[in-house]
Design a protein around this motif. Structure first.
Motif, PDB file in Angstrom:
ATOM      1  N   LEU A  29       0.923  -1.190   0.168  1.00  0.00           N
ATOM      2  CA  LEU A  29      -0.231   0.027   0.083  1.00  0.00           C
ATOM      3  C   LEU A  29       0.969   1.332  -0.016  1.00  0.00           C
ATOM      4  N   GLY A  30       0.641   2.333  -0.900  1.00  0.00           N
ATOM      5  CA  GLY A  30       1.418   3.601  -1.053  1.00  0.00           C
ATOM      6  C   GLY A  30       2.826   3.411  -1.647  1.00  0.00           C
ATOM      7  N   PHE A  31       3.087   2.169  -1.979  1.00  0.00           N
ATOM      8  CA  PHE A  31       4.384   2.045  -2.846  1.00  0.00           C
ATOM      9  C   PHE A  31       4.510   2.448  -4.178  1.00  0.00           C
ATOM     10  N   GLY A  32       3.358   2.865  -4.833  1.00  0.00           N
ATOM     11  CA  GLY A  32       3.450   3.001  -6.108  1.00  0.00           C
ATOM     12  C   GLY A  32       4.023   4.490  -6.403  1.00  0.00           C
ATOM     13  N   THR A  33       3.842   4.677  -7.787  1.00  0.00           N
ATOM     14  CA  THR A  33       4.632   6.156  -8.293  1.00  0.00           C
ATOM     15  C   THR A  33       3.547   7.337  -7.820  1.00  0.00           C
ATOM     16  N   ASP A  34       2.412   6.930  -7.467  1.00  0.00           N
ATOM     17  CA  ASP A  34       1.673   8.024  -6.877  1.00  0.00           C
ATOM     18  C   ASP A  34       1.621   8.101  -5.237  1.00  0.00           C
ATOM     19  N   GLN A  35       2.452   7.119  -4.907  1.00  0.00           N
ATOM     20  CA  GLN A  35       2.694   7.103  -3.570  1.00  0.00           C
ATOM     21  C   GLN A  35       1.598   7.269  -2.507  1.00  0.00           C
ATOM     22  N   GLY A  36       0.623   6.682  -3.168  1.00  0.00           N
ATOM     23  CA  GLY A  36      -0.786   6.716  -2.317  1.00  0.00           C
ATOM     24  C   GLY A  36      -1.449   7.896  -1.997  1.00  0.00           C
ATOM     25  N   LYS A  37      -1.350   8.875  -2.919  1.00  0.00           N
ATOM     26  CA  LYS A  37      -1.909  10.041  -2.505  1.00  0.00           C
ATOM     27  C   LYS A  37      -3.378   9.936  -2.433  1.00  0.00           C
ATOM     28  N   LEU A  38      -4.081   9.195  -3.189  1.00  0.00           N
ATOM     29  CA  LEU A  38      -5.394   8.896  -3.156  1.00  0.00           C
ATOM     30  C   LEU A  38      -5.839   7.969  -1.964  1.00  0.00           C
ATOM     31  N   GLY A  39      -5.319   6.762  -1.704  1.00  0.00           N
ATOM     32  CA  GLY A  39      -5.823   5.627  -1.020  1.00  0.00           C
ATOM     33  C   GLY A  39      -5.312   5.593   0.370  1.00  0.00           C
ATOM     34  N   ASN A  40      -4.069   6.328   0.879  1.00  0.00           N
ATOM     35  CA  ASN A  40      -3.340   6.135   2.034  1.00  0.00           C
ATOM     36  C   ASN A  40      -4.275   6.157   3.125  1.00  0.00           C
ATOM     37  N   ILE A  41      -4.940   7.353   3.096  1.00  0.00           N
ATOM     38  CA  ILE A  41      -5.791   7.541   4.334  1.00  0.00           C
ATOM     39  C   ILE A  41      -6.664   6.433   4.648  1.00  0.00           C
ATOM     40  N   ASN A  42      -7.437   6.320   3.429  1.00  0.00           N
ATOM     41  CA  ASN A  42      -8.617   5.128   3.570  1.00  0.00           C
ATOM     42  C   ASN A  42      -7.842   3.834   3.907  1.00  0.00           C
ATOM     43  N   GLY A  43      -6.653   3.623   3.390  1.00  0.00           N
ATOM     44  CA  GLY A  43      -5.839   2.430   3.897  1.00  0.00           C
ATOM     45  C   GLY A  43      -5.758   2.593   5.462  1.00  0.00           C
ATOM     46  N   MET A  44      -5.291   3.657   5.892  1.00  0.00           N
ATOM     47  CA  MET A  44      -4.784   3.547   7.481  1.00  0.00           C
ATOM     48  C   MET A  44      -6.200   3.450   8.153  1.00  0.00           C
ATOM     49  N   ALA A  45      -7.405   3.989   7.878  1.00  0.00           N
ATOM     50  CA  ALA A  45      -8.593   4.098   8.425  1.00  0.00           C
ATOM     51  C   ALA A  45      -9.142   2.717   8.472  1.00  0.00           C
ATOM     52  N   ILE A  46      -9.110   1.938   7.460  1.00  0.00           N
ATOM     53  CA  ILE A  46      -9.501   0.585   7.189  1.00  0.00           C
ATOM     54  C   ILE A  46      -8.468  -0.270   8.246  1.00  0.00           C
ATOM     55  N   LEU A  47      -7.381  -0.244   8.294  1.00  0.00           N
ATOM     56  CA  LEU A  47      -6.525  -0.826   9.361  1.00  0.00           C
ATOM     57  C   LEU A  47      -7.098  -0.338  10.730  1.00  0.00           C
ATOM     58  N   ALA A  48      -7.160   0.951  10.923  1.00  0.00           N
ATOM     59  CA  ALA A  48      -7.661   1.019  12.275  1.00  0.00           C
ATOM     60  C   ALA A  48      -8.867   0.494  12.774  1.00  0.00           C
ATOM     61  N   ALA A  49      -9.954   0.451  11.520  1.00  0.00           N
ATOM     62  CA  ALA A  49     -11.163  -0.166  12.315  1.00  0.00           C
ATOM     63  C   ALA A  49     -11.017  -1.564  12.485  1.00  0.00           C
ATOM     64  N   ALA A  50     -10.038  -2.456  11.382  1.00  0.00           N
ATOM     65  CA  ALA A  50      -9.861  -3.818  11.780  1.00  0.00           C
ATOM     66  C   ALA A  50      -9.179  -3.852  13.001  1.00  0.00           C
ATOM     67  N   LEU A  51      -8.393  -3.210  13.515  1.00  0.00           N
ATOM     68  CA  LEU A  51      -7.593  -3.178  14.877  1.00  0.00           C
ATOM     69  C   LEU A  51      -8.298  -2.849  15.970  1.00  0.00           C
ATOM     70  N   ASP A  52      -9.680  -1.938  15.529  1.00  0.00           N
ATOM     71  CA  ASP A  52     -10.510  -1.557  16.525  1.00  0.00           C
ATOM     72  C   ASP A  52      -9.930  -0.432  17.339  1.00  0.00           C
TER      73      ASP A  52
END
Lengths: 1018, 100, 416
Positions: free
Chosen positions: A563-586
């Motif tokens: 996640l986020g290692f592409g040439t766009d460096q996750g400018k779009l989805g990084n925050i979604n990714g963190m939030a999804i992780l946070a939710a999964a970890l409660d």
């Protein structure tokens, strides 16, 4: 003009705000297809105008992908631009300005992006969860390289050029009082205020035009269009002579002490190569204050199959309509969790195309813009979400369902709505990248549902939407304030705003909903893929799997899923990714934290970072005064430090061929010993040392003493580092009272000078002594051989050259070839030698005069190789070749040069008494003679005592120098061997790579003239 | 890239003009021969290497060619002061920690 | 530990990958351990793994202030080679290389060790003498290697510039075919998973703040989660070794320096080997993802900031553009820095200390990643037996007093 291919191009009267000029047609190709765009287009807007849906295939699953964004955030539209030597891989179509004849091609997909065999991988996508390669391809072990071959072939985006870059790049070092990064509303105001206060201002923006979000805005500022306000403001900025504007310039990295790297693309919008001058320019800016006004990225909404072409960012849809006059579709469904995206519905409606509905995840929003939407008769579905897109190479419909107020689950039946465009807005994420480069830790702010920049660690402030300030009026105010403050902190003005702020009509907004992952009827691990990072095919399901496997930190999840290692460096989805992780970890997203953004903000050309310091300018070349004479003679050069030194002087033979190195060196060496040779020794380091304490100082630095060295005399010395290891050597001459000239090795000159300065300045400032590098002041011709005196006598008549009057290790001031000279009677060949130093400008003249004078003796120029042979015949060491940083003077059998009884404990002395330095089996310098005299030991050959032993062998030393000696008629070598000095006469063996093992006898390191009589020739 | 104030030139100059000289204020023992191998080894190689405030030497090699000292935070890279050989630092780790 | 395989992947796919075993437990720390390993990077995790696997010492905790493998393990350029000059270093790195060769199978975790070979270029006559010397030494130490010509280099890396007219022409190289790269994260995760399965506790997000001692011997460590007792404490904290040593009143001959690296955007395969040059200061390989992975030497000053100075990156890319003129139009995607603990002789310290039960493994400088398996192996042995492993003996910290340094600067140089 034919516009037939541009099915999505809006006519100018429908879209008056467009910055494109439909009257100027630009031809380009995409995957070989000839297409047309218009002036002002990006490649992306032109492709959309032409109705191109699929622009690439995804990295892992081969899924068709379309254009999603309109700028640096674009993950999918990765293009190979141009062909041949100047081709450029991986440019984002959203950032490529269209020019006549532009060639573009998508980077993945075989045989084509529309029919990609790799999409078969999609069928097996369930077999490729995150990290599947860590769990497989292990057995059998030897097959890994085969597996890997295919993995590598599937990876990568575009193709590297295979020829040398035809373009050049340059750099500009700049200073600024205030550097403003970003020329949107906040940045423009900041620059205006700072410039008005009198500060030296640089304002940069990555886009071709200043204005940022305002270029696509339909808002009115002071009664005029936003674009008109931008034009006025830019015109006003232009009036300041203390302000520099850099469009097409990306601040890619924010480094320590307010150093910012900025890449200006000077010609990429005109063609593949620069027609003149540099293609790109690196501005290396050191700013007193930096204003970050880098804007924000719209956040995507993550739902199933949100990667089908036709799913786009809402603000991007507005940008294409308003700025480029392109409507990327017909039937738009807008999906949002905030008010800002409603504007997209209005923009789309105005373009004359259909807004199918607005799907708003909030149940009871009451923002003022809702009335405007209702006025246009646009249907709004509140408390609903798009849970899945349907279609293959273009969206055909959306599955919509009601969701609960938290946005966490569905609460009603799924309906299917036909559409070909789904515009999405998940709110905004401040572009905190540059702030993050400084090490500032981003702070989560629930009020803006995003990370704000952390507290400043450098001299910077953020303004506008990059710090979460989203209302236009607030952005303008904040920009102006921060600009004025920055100027004041840099010493200009009083931090008060000078310009009246414009009036803006704005809608009152209803708070957005934090919707990071749209629920589906199935949980994420089972739902159709919900893409978080499109470029790397990271889905919400992959994050869930990573968490289930025990990866519970954001860094682990990022690394496991990519996640986020592409040439766009996750400018779009990084925050979604963190939030999804946070939710999964409660956990709370603030606790999960963010990762630290690293430079480059957007990818930055290697060549531009390298700049002009390549090719001949990679490192300066140093030439001696006689260099061009050597070139004319056909000398072959070797690199010694930065110097080009003649290695040998091959002659053409009668048959027209050129001598081999061996033939040339044999001839040169024989000439020196039998008559006279001449060496350009100008490269030796020379340090002029003066002061009342010069003798004391020099004595502390060398192992031997200079206290009693008389004027006119020279002495050879060795310098140690404090660890006792040999560091440099050379002759030091006493020029007069309190005046010395120190010679160093060619490569060691700079290091020795710094070394002397270190000790004098930091340890013994009480010693009055001064150093001046005079290496380049002097040109040195060394004439060596039994006829050397005869040659010198022809060109020097003002001193007595008698062997006793001008003895060995003496030096004299005199006139050589009519030029004031210092002549040193010192020798590195063992022959009678004179090192003739003259001011460098006369070097060539004196050299040529010596050549003429020596003609009757067949004076022979010789290079470094012959010098090495001649000195090896005498057993003289070369520091760095016979030593390697682990050798003491005793190891070199040079205890004679160590003044152990000197009063002062010279540098390195104490280390000579450490237990390891006293070991009997230290490696010691000896000579080697091969048992078969014609065999030459290779330099670097390792030495063993028992050649029959099995591997690993017990190595006892190595050959440091080895040559054929024409004078002796056999090969000679120097070596360092454990306990070598007590092994004279023993036979050692060198097992070589070619299977041979050469045997050699340990002998004295002095092969020639052991009594040293030759330098005293009468 | 650091911006370093040379106390001799009295100018802020780019890091590229300087080279780093290691820990400052290491005094060469006056009588090295009287030292044990351990004491000599300590002088030669063992360094404080702190994470935080560090007094260090710099050399203005392409400027005035003079050595000077800097007090620098090795974590933030902030240079808190530069001063000449023979001078004492005004900032030390203990001062900074009490200030915090 | 449930085994990973193609079959397990298939069967887990049937259950939507919801039933994978956790890669490691996240236990609460016990009140005391036989051995505490301070530092959960590759070396620390390997140490714990071999303590449990080889020495049967399973009452072990790895205490990591951040997340496992998050320091230099996550930041290096993943180059693996064993062509070191001196016997002591060569034998240690060769043990590592041999362990690498079976590591994926040993750990049942694919660390993607890719033996695509390493070229170390020579650009002047002295470089070539040093290369000859090193390759000869390697061969007699049983390490693969040969000296190759510019023409052979061009066959191995077709985009390289071997023109004799460039500023520092390539005169030759050493070539170690068994060298290569590995997937750095996987190394940490694989060792952690293996150690966890043997009973080792992974304690993440817990910082050691002190080393409690009594009568010259360790009692345990103070941490942000309280005191944890231990009979032995093994410190493997790379760039922070000096800080940890100070907790026990010790000084080390190490300095922590920034070491920078960068990657390009991914491109299709164009470089199939690792190319390193000390003389022009740069090295490059291409990852399986397609990125060009590039690095150079350490920055000039001490620093713990995990970043360095931009001009170092500029010089590095000048070197890369010199070696590979075709790469000039490729773009840098990301750059970063690590903190490396450098020793005066460019060799590590694997050592007992003057404090009983306290051990240090540090000073790997720029060359730590490639040594990971051997570092863990010999350090575990040293800790378990309270006596240096034969291959670790030469790396005792006492060498800085006796003068018995193992000067690998020539072989390490920009090294990696």
């Amino acid at each position: 003009m034919t516009k037939t291919s541009q099915i999505n191009r809006l006519s100018a009267h429908v879209c008056a705000s467009a910055r494109t000029d439909t009257s100027v047609i630009i031809n380009f190709t995409y995957n070989g297809r000839a297409l047309q765009g218009v002036a002002g287009d990006t490649l992306a807007s032109a492709l959309l105008a032409n109705g191109v849906n699929v622009v690439g295939r995804s990295f892992k699953y081969g899924r068709p992908r379309g254009i999603v964004g309109h700028g640096a955030e674009e993950p999918n539209a990765i293009m190979q631009i141009g062909s041949g030597a100047a081709t450029v891989p991986n440019l984002k179509a959203t950032q490529v300005e269209l020019y006549e004849g532009l060639e573009s091609a998508s980077v993945n997909g075989w045989p084509s992006v529309d029919f990609d065999l790799m999409s078969i991988a999609g069928w097996f996508s369930r077999l490729m969860p995150p990290g599947f390669y860590y769990k497989t391809f292990m057995y059998p072990a030897k097959l890994w390289m085969t597996y890997e071959h295919f993995i590598r072939k599937a990876a990568g985006l575009g193709r590297s050029p295979v020829e040398e870059d035809p373009d050049c790049y340059d750099k500009l070092n700049q200073h600024a009082d205030v550097l403003v990064i970003g020329a949107g509303p906040a940045g423009l105001m900041a620059a205006l205020e700072a410039a008005y206060a009198g500060a030296r201002v640089i304002i940069v923006d990555e886009q071709a035009e200043f204005g940022g979000s305002l270029l696509a805005s339909t808002q009115r500022i002071d009664g005029q269009t936003a674009a008109a306000w931008v034009d006025d403001t830019v015109a006003q900025l232009r009036t300041f002579s203390n302000l520099q504007m850099l469009p097409r310039s990306t601040a890619f990295g924010y480094y320590d002490h307010n150093f910012v790297g900025i890449l200006e693309r000077r010609s990429d919008h005109l063609g593949l190569c620069a027609s003149a001058g540099s293609r790109q320019r690196m501005h290396r800016v050191r700013a007193k204050r930096v204003v970050l006004a880098t804007g924000a990225f719209e956040r995507p909404l993550v739902f199933s199959h949100n990667d089908i072409p036709g799913v786009m960012q809402a603000s991007s849809v507005s940008t294409y309509v308003n700025r480029y006059g392109v409507a990327p579709g017909n039937q738009m469904l807008l999906f949002t969790c905030n008010d800002s995206a409603y504007q997209t519905a209005l923009d789309w409606h105005r373009s004359g195309r259909t807004v199918v509905a607005i799907v708003d995840s909030r149940s009871t929003p009451n923002g003022e813009i809702m009335a405007a939407v209702a006025e246009q008769g646009i249907e709004v579905m509140l408390g609903h979400a798009v849970i899945e897109a349907r279609g293959s190479k273009r969206v055909k419909s959306a599955l919509v369902a009601p969701i609960n107020a938290q946005g966490s689950r569905l609460v009603g039946a799924v309906t299917r709505i036909a559409c070909d465009l789904i515009a999405c807005s998940g709110g905004w994420s401040p572009a905190i990248h540059l702030s993050s480069h400084t090490g500032a830790k981003p702070q989560w702010d629930a009020a803006i549902v995003g990370f704000r920049p952390g507290s400043s660690l450098q001299q910077e402030r953020s303004a506008g939407s990059c710090r979460g300030t989203y209302r236009l009026s607030d952005c303008l105010t904040e920009g102006a304030d921060v600009g004025a403050q920055a100027a004041q902190l840099a010493g200009f003005g009083d931090a008060k705003r000078l310009f009246a702020l414009p009036h803006i009509e704005e809608y009152g907004e209803h708070p957005q909903q934090a919707l990071f992952l749209v629920p589906h009827t199935k949980r994420s691990s089972r739902a159709p893929s919900q893409f978080v990072d499109m470029q790397l095919d990271v889905t919400a399901g992959s994050i869930a799997i990573a968490v289930a496997e025990g990866f519970d930190s954001i860094e682990h999840v990022k690394r496991y899923t990519a996640l986020g290692f592409g040439t766009d460096q996750g400018k779009l989805g990084n925050i979604n990714g963190m939030a999804i992780l946070a939710a999964a970890l409660d956990q709370d997203i603030a606790n999960v934290g963010t990762t630290i953004f690293r430079p480059a903000y957007t990818p930055t050309t290697f060549g531009a970072i390298a700049g002009r310091d390549i090719g001949g300018l990679f490192d300066p070349e140093r030439h001696t005064a006689a260099h061009h004479w050597h070139v004319r003679q056909g000398a072959v050069f070797e690199d010694v430090g930065q110097w080009k030194r003649p290695w040998y002087f091959p002659r053409s033979t009668a048959s027209g061929s050129v001598e081999t190195i061996r033939a040339a060196v044999d001839r040169e060496c024989l000439a020196v010993r039998n008559s006279v040779g001449i060496l350009d020794a100008s490269t030796l380091g020379k340090i002029d040392i003066q002061g009342p304490d010069a003798a004391e100082f020099v004595t502390r630095m060398y192992t031997n003493s200079y206290l009693k060295l008389a004027a006119g005399k020279c002495r050879y010395g060795v310098m140690l580092k404090e660890d006792g290891m040999i560091f440099d050597d050379g002759v030091c001459a006493c020029l007069g009272d309190n005046h010395y000239l120190m010679f160093t090795t060619t490569g060691g000159a700079a290091g020795v000078l710094a070394w002397l300065e270190l000790w004098q300045q930091t340890e013994w400032p009480e010693l009055q002594v001064y150093f001046t590098s005079v290496t380049d002041h002097w040109s040195t011709a060394t004439i060596s051989g039994p006829n050397a005196r005869r040659v010198l006598a022809k060109v020097c008549d003002d001193i007595d050259l008698d062997k006793n009057a001008f003895g060995f290790m003496d030096w004299r001031d005199c006139t050589v070839a009519g030029v004031g000279a210092r002549v040193f009677r010192i020798s590195f060949t063992g022959e009678l030698s004179y090192e003739i130093n003259v001011p460098a400008h006369y070097g060539r003249h004196v050299w040529e005069t010596l050549m003429a004078a020596g003609e009757e003796f067949d004076i022979t120029p010789y290079g470094t190789e012959s010098m090495h042979v001649l000195r090896a015949e005498k057993g003289f060491i070369i520091v760095g070749q016979d030593t390697d940083g682990s050798m003491t003077p005793a190891d070199m059998n040079m205890d004679w040069v160590v003044g152990r009884n000197k009063v002062f404990s010279f540098i390195g002395k104490r280390s000579l008494y450490r237990s390891d330095a006293l070991r009997a089996d230290r490696k010691q310098l000896v000579g080697l003679k091969t048992l078969r005299r014609s065999e030459i030991l290779p330099e670097g050959a390792q030495i063993v005592f028992d050649p029959q032993q099995s591997i690993p062998m017990s190595m006892q030393g190595h050959v440091t120098s080895s040559y054929y000696s024409a004078n002796l008629g056999h090969s000679i070598a120097l070596a360092v061997i454990k306990g070598g000095l007590s092994r004279m006469g023993q036979v050692v063996h060198c097992p070589l790579a070619d299977g041979r093992t050469l045997a050699a006898e340990i002998v004295s390191s002095v092969f020639y003239d052991p009594k040293g009589v030759r330098q005293h020739v009468a | 890239m650091l911006l370093i104030h040379c106390p001799h030139c009295r100018e802020d100059r780019e890091e590229e003009e300087f080279s780093y000289g290691g820990e400052a204020h290491i005094v060469r023992p006056l009588a090295p021969e009287s030292l044990t191998d351990e004491a000599w080894g300590d002088y030669l190689f063992f360094r404080k290497n702190p994470r935080g405030i560090h007094h260090e030497m710099w050399y203005h090699g392409t400027g005035c060619r003079r050595y000077f000292y800097a007090t620098r935070n090795t974590l933030t890279y902030a240079i808190l002061e530069t001063y000449c050989v023979g001078e004492k630092p005004l900032v030390s780790a203990s001062i900074v920690s009490t200030a915090l | 530990m449930k085994k990973y395989s193609g079959f397990s992947l298939f069967s887990n796919a049937l259950s939507y990958h919801e039933n994978w075993q956790k890669i490691w437990r996240s236990p609460k720390p016990k009140s005391d351990y036989d051995v505490i390993v301070v530092g959960g990077g590759g070396h620390g995790l390997a140490t714990a793994y071999y303590l449990a696997k080889v020495h049967g010492i399973r009452n072990v905790a790895v205490i990591e202030k951040g997340y496992l493998g998050g320091g230099n393990t996550a930041r290096n350029t993943t180059i693996i080679r064993s062509n070191y000059l001196w016997d002591e270093a060569a034998q240690l790195y060769e043990l590592a290389l041999k362990l690498w060769e079976g590591l994926s199978q040993e750990l049942n975790y694919n660390v993607m060790f890719s033996q695509r070979g390493v070229l170390n270029l020579g650009h002047n006559l002295q470089d070539m003498r040093d290369i000859e010397r090193r390759v000869n030494a390697n061969r007699l130490n049983g390490i693969d290697g040969e000296v190759v010509t510019p023409e052979r280099i061009k066959e191995i890396a077709p985009l390289i510039n071997i023109s004799p007219d460039c500023r520092y022409p390539i005169l030759g190289a050493s070539w170690q075919p068994r060298g290569g790269t590995a997937r750095h994260d996987a190394v940490a995760w694989g060792y952690a998973r293996g150690a966890d399965a043997l009973g080792v506790d992974m304690i993440q997000q817990t910082e050691v703040t002190g080393i409690r001692r009594q009568n010259g011997a360790v009692l345990g460590v103070e941490t942000t989660a309280g005191f944890i007792g231990a009979r032995k404490v093994a410190c493997v904290t790379a760039g922070n070794s000096g800080v940890v040593a100070a907790m026990a009143g010790l000084r080390l001959p190490v300095e922590s320096r920034p070491l920078q690296a960068l990657v390009s955007e991914p491109v299709k395969p164009c470089l199939d080997t690792v190319v390193m040059s000390n003389a022009v200061h740069g090295y490059v390989s291409q990852s399986d993802k397609g990125d060009l992975v590039i690095g150079a030497g350490v920055d000039g000053y001490n620093g713990y900031g995990q970043r360095g100075s931009f001009h170092v990156i500029e010089h590095t890319l000048q070197a890369i553009c010199e070696l590979f003129p075709a790469f000039s139009r490729i773009r840098m995607n990301r750059q970063w820095g690590g903190v490396v603990d450098t020793c005066p002789d460019a060799c590590p310290i694997i050592s007992k200390t003057s404090v009983g039960g306290l051990y240090f493994n540090c000073g790997w400088g720029t060359g730590g990643f490639k040594a990971t398996p051997a570092s863990g192996f010999v350090f575990a042995d040293t800790v378990a037996n309270d006596h240096p492993h034969p291959l670790a003996a030469a790396f005792d910290v006492d060498r800085f007093n006796t003068g018995a340094l193992i000067d690998e600067h020539g072989a390490a140089g920009v090294a990696h």
